[in-house]
Design a protein around this motif. Structure first.
Motif, PDB file in Angstrom:
ATOM      1  N   ALA A 122       2.422   1.732  -3.400  1.00 10.25           N
ATOM      2  CA  ALA A 122       1.432   2.219  -4.355  1.00 10.25           C
ATOM      3  C   ALA A 122       1.102   3.687  -4.110  1.00 10.25           C
ATOM      4  O   ALA A 122       0.975   4.469  -5.065  1.00 10.25           O
ATOM      5  CB  ALA A 122       0.161   1.373  -4.270  1.00 10.25           C
ATOM      6  N   GLN A 123       0.989   4.083  -2.846  1.00  7.35           N
ATOM      7  CA  GLN A 123       0.704   5.483  -2.531  1.00  7.35           C
ATOM      8  C   GLN A 123       1.837   6.397  -2.987  1.00  7.35           C
ATOM      9  O   GLN A 123       1.609   7.546  -3.340  1.00  7.35           O
ATOM     10  CB  GLN A 123       0.479   5.659  -1.025  1.00  7.35           C
ATOM     11  CG  GLN A 123      -0.831   5.085  -0.553  1.00  7.35           C
ATOM     12  CD  GLN A 123      -0.967   5.090   0.963  1.00  7.35           C
ATOM     13  OE1 GLN A 123       0.016   5.200   1.696  1.00  7.35           O
ATOM     14  NE2 GLN A 123      -2.198   4.956   1.432  1.00  7.35           N
ATOM     15  N   GLY A 124       3.042   5.865  -3.008  1.00  6.92           N
ATOM     16  CA  GLY A 124       4.193   6.647  -3.478  1.00  6.92           C
ATOM     17  C   GLY A 124       4.413   6.514  -4.974  1.00  6.92           C
ATOM     18  O   GLY A 124       5.387   7.052  -5.507  1.00  6.92           O
ATOM     19  N   VAL A 159       0.840  -1.203   0.000  1.00  7.99           N
ATOM     20  CA  VAL A 159       0.000   0.000   0.000  1.00  7.99           C
ATOM     21  C   VAL A 159       0.875   1.253   0.000  1.00  7.99           C
ATOM     22  O   VAL A 159       0.648   2.193  -0.762  1.00  7.99           O
ATOM     23  CB  VAL A 159      -0.967  -0.002   1.205  1.00  7.99           C
ATOM     24  CG1 VAL A 159      -1.621   1.351   1.394  1.00  7.99           C
ATOM     25  CG2 VAL A 159      -2.020  -1.097   1.037  1.00  7.99           C
ATOM     26  N   LYS A 160       1.897   1.274   0.851  1.00  9.22           N
ATOM     27  CA  LYS A 160       2.786   2.438   0.915  1.00  9.22           C
ATOM     28  C   LYS A 160       3.511   2.647  -0.413  1.00  9.22           C
ATOM     29  O   LYS A 160       3.686   3.782  -0.867  1.00  9.22           O
ATOM     30  CB  LYS A 160       3.799   2.283   2.054  1.00  9.22           C
ATOM     31  CG  LYS A 160       3.173   2.451   3.417  1.00  9.22           C
ATOM     32  CD  LYS A 160       4.223   2.379   4.517  1.00  9.22           C
ATOM     33  CE  LYS A 160       3.598   2.669   5.861  1.00  9.22           C
ATOM     34  NZ  LYS A 160       4.595   2.902   6.907  1.00  9.22           N
ATOM     35  N   TYR A 178      10.190   0.752  -3.895  1.00  9.85           N
ATOM     36  CA  TYR A 178       9.921   1.304  -2.565  1.00  9.85           C
ATOM     37  C   TYR A 178      10.898   0.738  -1.543  1.00  9.85           C
ATOM     38  O   TYR A 178      11.489   1.470  -0.748  1.00  9.85           O
ATOM     39  CB  TYR A 178       8.472   1.003  -2.159  1.00  9.85           C
ATOM     40  CG  TYR A 178       8.130   1.478  -0.776  1.00  9.85           C
ATOM     41  CD1 TYR A 178       7.864   2.826  -0.530  1.00  9.85           C
ATOM     42  CD2 TYR A 178       8.084   0.591   0.296  1.00  9.85           C
ATOM     43  CE1 TYR A 178       7.552   3.268   0.750  1.00  9.85           C
ATOM     44  CE2 TYR A 178       7.774   1.028   1.584  1.00  9.85           C
ATOM     45  CZ  TYR A 178       7.513   2.367   1.794  1.00  9.85           C
ATOM     46  OH  TYR A 178       7.216   2.810   3.061  1.00  9.85           O
TER      47      TYR A 178
END
Length: 76
Positions: free
Chosen positions: A22-24, A19-20, A31
């Protein structure tokens, strides 16, 4: 370059990392590479203490400090 494998990552942790990433706007691999690169570049506490010790040394005696205080008081 070398590949790194991390075994036994809990599913909840993996999902959080995905999730992190994808958010970035990054892939999980990109990541994690950024994360590991930042960690490797961050100095340890011992390294920071050694740097502070090197850079903050002052050759000032107690009498120098007391003289400076006296001079400051006289200027008032």
């Amino acid at each position: 370059m070398t590949a790194i494998t991390i075994r036994e990552v809990p599913d909840s942790i993996l999902e959080t990392l995905k999730v992190k990433a994808a958010q970035g706007g990054k892939s999980l691999q990109a990541y994690l590479l950024d994360l590991v690169t930042r960690e490797a570049a961050t100095p340890t506490l011992a390294e920071m203490m050694a740097r502070l010790d090197r850079e903050t040394r002052a050759e000032v005696s107690t009498s120098d400090v007391l003289s400076a205080i006296d001079e400051g008081r006289e200027r008032r």
